[in-house]
Write an enzyme that holds these catalytic residues in place. Structure first.
Site, PDB file in Angstrom:
ATOM      1  N   HIS A 194      -1.376   3.657   2.314  1.00  0.00           N
ATOM      2  CA  HIS A 194      -1.807   3.481   3.711  1.00  0.00           C
ATOM      3  C   HIS A 194      -3.315   3.670   3.829  1.00  0.00           C
ATOM      4  CE1 HIS A 194       2.457   4.961   4.834  1.00  0.00           C
ATOM      5  NE2 HIS A 194       2.413   3.662   5.070  1.00  0.00           N
ATOM      6  N   LYS A 224      14.923   4.859  15.230  1.00  0.00           N
ATOM      7  CA  LYS A 224      14.616   5.170  13.841  1.00  0.00           C
ATOM      8  C   LYS A 224      14.517   6.681  13.654  1.00  0.00           C
ATOM      9  CE  LYS A 224      12.017   2.606  10.437  1.00  0.00           C
ATOM     10  NZ  LYS A 224      10.784   1.932  10.101  1.00  0.00           N
ATOM     11  N   ARG A 245       2.534  -5.129  -0.475  1.00  0.00           N
ATOM     12  CA  ARG A 245       2.694  -4.610  -1.834  1.00  0.00           C
ATOM     13  C   ARG A 245       3.192  -5.688  -2.780  1.00  0.00           C
ATOM     14  NH1 ARG A 245       5.921   0.218   0.628  1.00  0.00           N
ATOM     15  NH2 ARG A 245       7.142  -1.609   1.058  1.00  0.00           N
ATOM     16  N   SER A 262       6.437   5.042   1.666  1.00  0.00           N
ATOM     17  CA  SER A 262       6.834   6.324   2.265  1.00  0.00           C
ATOM     18  C   SER A 262       8.242   6.701   1.822  1.00  0.00           C
ATOM     19  CB  SER A 262       6.770   6.247   3.791  1.00  0.00           C
ATOM     20  OG  SER A 262       5.442   6.111   4.233  1.00  0.00           O
TER      21      SER A 262
END
Length: 162
Positions: free
Chosen positions: A17, A41, A89, A127
């Site tokens: 990040h 979430k 990514r 994460s």
């Protein structure tokens, strides 16, 4: 003033990040790091905790930390942002992010989406991976900012045990 928005869950903040945020700061006059409020979430850290961690690690950068309540496209319009900055990514990230970019463009034709490929050393980093490694007591010191290591470990290890 050219404003870019870096949205993300940041649960927790990783070096990946930070790579994207730091690089966005070189492109924009101001970068808003935006944490979405999503009651559906289950996060390991509250929105307030994530914002506090982000403020800690972005000190000295041209960054404002904020939360987003609602659609990112609407938020970008309110903030007069030129672009939404997303880190990628792998190819697998692209399909989802491209769909989101097209949706945001339809909702707010004024905002662009900019994709920044992650640095090679962070390609595997997420994460979720940090949470899993920490949950099993593994060393996450190479994955998160040093100033947040103890705080992240304390929460994630406690969560894994409890």
């Amino acid at each position: 003033m050219r404003i870019g928005i870096c949205p993300g869950s940041f649960d927790p903040v990783t070096l990946g990040h930070m790579d994207i945020i730091t690089r966005a700061c070189k492109i924009f006059d101001k970068v808003i790091v935006a944490v979405p409020v999503n009651p559906d979430k289950h996060a390991s850290f509250t929105v307030e905790e994530r914002m506090d961690m982000l403020r800690t690690v972005t000190q000295g950068l041209n960054v404002e930390v904020d939360c987003v309540r609602g659609l990112l496209a609407d938020y970008a319009h309110e903030k007069n942002a030129a672009a939404i900055v997303k880190g990628l990514r792998a190819i697998s990230d692209f399909e989802y992010e491209f769909q989101m970019a097209l949706t945001n463009k339809k909702l707010n034709p004024e905002v662009e989406t900019m994709f920044l490929p992650t640095s090679v050393e962070n390609m595997f980093l997420s994460s979720s991976m940090v949470k899993q490694v920490a949950g099993f007591g593994g060393d996450i010191s190479h994955f998160v900012p040093e100033c947040l290591l103890e705080r992240i470990n304390e929460r994630l290890c406690r969560t894994a045990r409890g």
